[in-house]
Design an enzyme around this catalytic site. Structure first.
Site, PDB file in Angstrom:
ATOM      1  N   MET A  45      -0.601   5.987   4.728  1.00 50.12           N
ATOM      2  CA  MET A  45       0.260   5.259   5.663  1.00 50.12           C
ATOM      3  C   MET A  45       1.504   4.731   4.957  1.00 50.12           C
ATOM      4  SD  MET A  45      -0.380   5.378   8.784  1.00 50.12           S
ATOM      5  CE  MET A  45       0.906   4.185   9.122  1.00 50.12           C
ATOM      6  N   HIS A  70     -12.532  11.508  10.723  1.00 53.36           N
ATOM      7  CA  HIS A  70     -11.425  11.206   9.816  1.00 53.36           C
ATOM      8  C   HIS A  70     -11.568  12.001   8.516  1.00 53.36           C
ATOM      9  CE1 HIS A  70     -10.878   7.727  12.504  1.00 53.36           C
ATOM     10  NE2 HIS A  70      -9.642   7.700  12.050  1.00 53.36           N
ATOM     11  N   HIS A  71     -10.556  11.915   7.695  1.00 54.00           N
ATOM     12  CA  HIS A  71     -10.540  12.612   6.411  1.00 54.00           C
ATOM     13  C   HIS A  71     -11.644  12.101   5.487  1.00 54.00           C
ATOM     14  CE1 HIS A  71      -8.662   9.032   4.555  1.00 54.00           C
ATOM     15  NE2 HIS A  71      -8.023   8.940   5.701  1.00 54.00           N
ATOM     16  N   GLY A  84      -2.484  -3.394   9.116  1.00 56.95           N
ATOM     17  CA  GLY A  84      -3.230  -2.228   9.583  1.00 56.95           C
ATOM     18  C   GLY A  84      -4.472  -1.964   8.766  1.00 56.95           C
ATOM     19  N   PHE A 140      -2.192   1.740  15.329  1.00 61.31           N
ATOM     20  CA  PHE A 140      -0.860   1.415  15.839  1.00 61.31           C
ATOM     21  C   PHE A 140      -0.248   2.540  16.674  1.00 61.31           C
ATOM     22  CE2 PHE A 140      -1.360  -1.795  12.640  1.00 61.31           C
ATOM     23  CZ  PHE A 140      -0.686  -2.886  13.157  1.00 61.31           C
ATOM     24  N   LYS A 154     -11.726   8.428   3.759  1.00 62.69           N
ATOM     25  CA  LYS A 154     -11.805   7.165   4.504  1.00 62.69           C
ATOM     26  C   LYS A 154     -13.108   6.455   4.157  1.00 62.69           C
ATOM     27  CE  LYS A 154     -11.389   5.145   9.131  1.00 62.69           C
ATOM     28  NZ  LYS A 154     -10.386   4.162   8.698  1.00 62.69           N
ATOM     29  N   GLY A 178       0.843  -1.187   0.000  1.00 63.34           N
ATOM     30  CA  GLY A 178       0.000   0.000   0.000  1.00 63.34           C
ATOM     31  C   GLY A 178       0.879   1.238   0.000  1.00 63.34           C
ATOM     32  N   ALA A 179       1.948   1.193  -0.813  1.00 65.13           N
ATOM     33  CA  ALA A 179       3.000   2.209  -0.759  1.00 65.13           C
ATOM     34  C   ALA A 179       2.540   3.608  -1.137  1.00 65.13           C
ATOM     35  CB  ALA A 179       4.163   1.791  -1.663  1.00 65.13           C
ATOM     36  N   SER A 215      -6.311  -2.052  14.722  1.00 63.66           N
ATOM     37  CA  SER A 215      -7.055  -0.994  14.048  1.00 63.66           C
ATOM     38  C   SER A 215      -6.322   0.329  14.156  1.00 63.66           C
ATOM     39  CB  SER A 215      -8.449  -0.865  14.657  1.00 63.66           C
ATOM     40  OG  SER A 215      -8.355  -0.631  16.058  1.00 63.66           O
TER      41      SER A 215
END
Length: 268
Positions: A13, A156-157, A98, A125, A160, A8-9, A123
């Site tokens: 995250m 959240h943004h 995650g 970290f 999401k 998920g680069a 959910s």
């Protein structure tokens, strides 16, 4: 040096993890993946994340990566996470997950993979959020016999996808378990058609989506004459990235099984 692959680069995250690992002295980013159909395939992950060239190109699968990692950190999508976990299980590589929004059938596949490798799933970290879990548990235990109303609020943004957030659901689960019940028995996600008094012992959830909010979570314990609020606000995804890397270092020393950040921090 710990060799890490990030799945998920191109996500928020993924980019935070790349930036963190680019400056780390005891952990190294050796491979990065994205959806095979992504426009980011073939790009240098460091340049993609704005930290300069790292000589690590984004590939479509872990199998396509030229360097084998010691551990995988996955913040991708549900479908990709399942494939990545099963690939790790075949090769005996621990994985930190995650990704949220996993269904019961998805979790069964993760459980099966955990019979072969250690998996850390959380959910959230952030060290701070995991401390909040403990504080919420203490508050729920203290108010167990009192008439208090409990609400879990999260923001959240706007991009999401899942709501409530995985962290909000985890907070609700902590409260429900302190009462010896399951969250499904107490959770209220929609009051649109309700006109009466709130159900005793229920746990209400409110979700906000907007702008670029990284992640805010508040649990309210509202009683007669007093209100207790326990809040965590994240201002940067670096808090989550640091926690995920910390989990990676801990996880490679563990036997096969499912773990979470409470285990990593020695809380459970």
């Amino acid at each position: 040096m710990l060799r890490i692959a990030v799945c998920g680069a191109s996500g928020r995250m993924g980019r935070a993890l790349t930036a963190l690992l680019a400056e780390g002295a005891d952990a190294q980013l050796v491979s990065a993946t994205e959806n095979p159909n992504s426009n980011y395939i073939g790009l240098d992950v460091g340049e993609l994340s704005g930290v300069g060239k790292l000589d690590v190109d984004v590939v479509g699968t872990l199998e396509a990566a030229s360097n084998r990692p010691d551990v995988v950190i996955d913040f991708s999508s549900v479908s990709s996470t399942l494939v990545n976990a099963e690939w790790c299980a075949k090769l005996g590589i621990p994985i930190v997950i995650g990704t949220t929004g996993l269904s019961k059938s998805d979790l069964k596949r993760i459980d099966l993979a955990s019979t072969q490798i250690p998996i850390c799933m959380a959910s959230n970290f952030s060290i701070g959020v995991n401390l909040v879990y403990r504080l919420v548990e203490m508050a729920a235990d203290s108010f167990k016999n009192d008439d208090v109303d409990i609400e879990v609020c999260e923001a959240h943004h706007k991009r999401k996808l899942d709501a409530p957030s995985g962290t909000a659901l985890s907070l609700g689960k902590v409260i429900a378990e302190s009462r010896g019940q399951k969250l499904d028995e107490l959770a209220v996600f929609d009051r649109t058609s309700e006109f009466g008094k709130r159900t005793p012992q229920s746990i209400g959830f409110t979700s906000i989506r907007g702008g670029d909010i990284v992640g805010d979570h508040t649990v309210l314990f509202a009683g007669e004459g007093e209100l207790v609020e326990i809040t965590h606000r994240a201002s940067s995804r670096m808090a989550f990235a640091r926690g995920a890397v910390r989990a990676s270092r801990w996880l490679i020393q563990q036997p096969p099984g499912i773990y979470d950040m409470q285990n990593v921090l020695g809380f459970s």
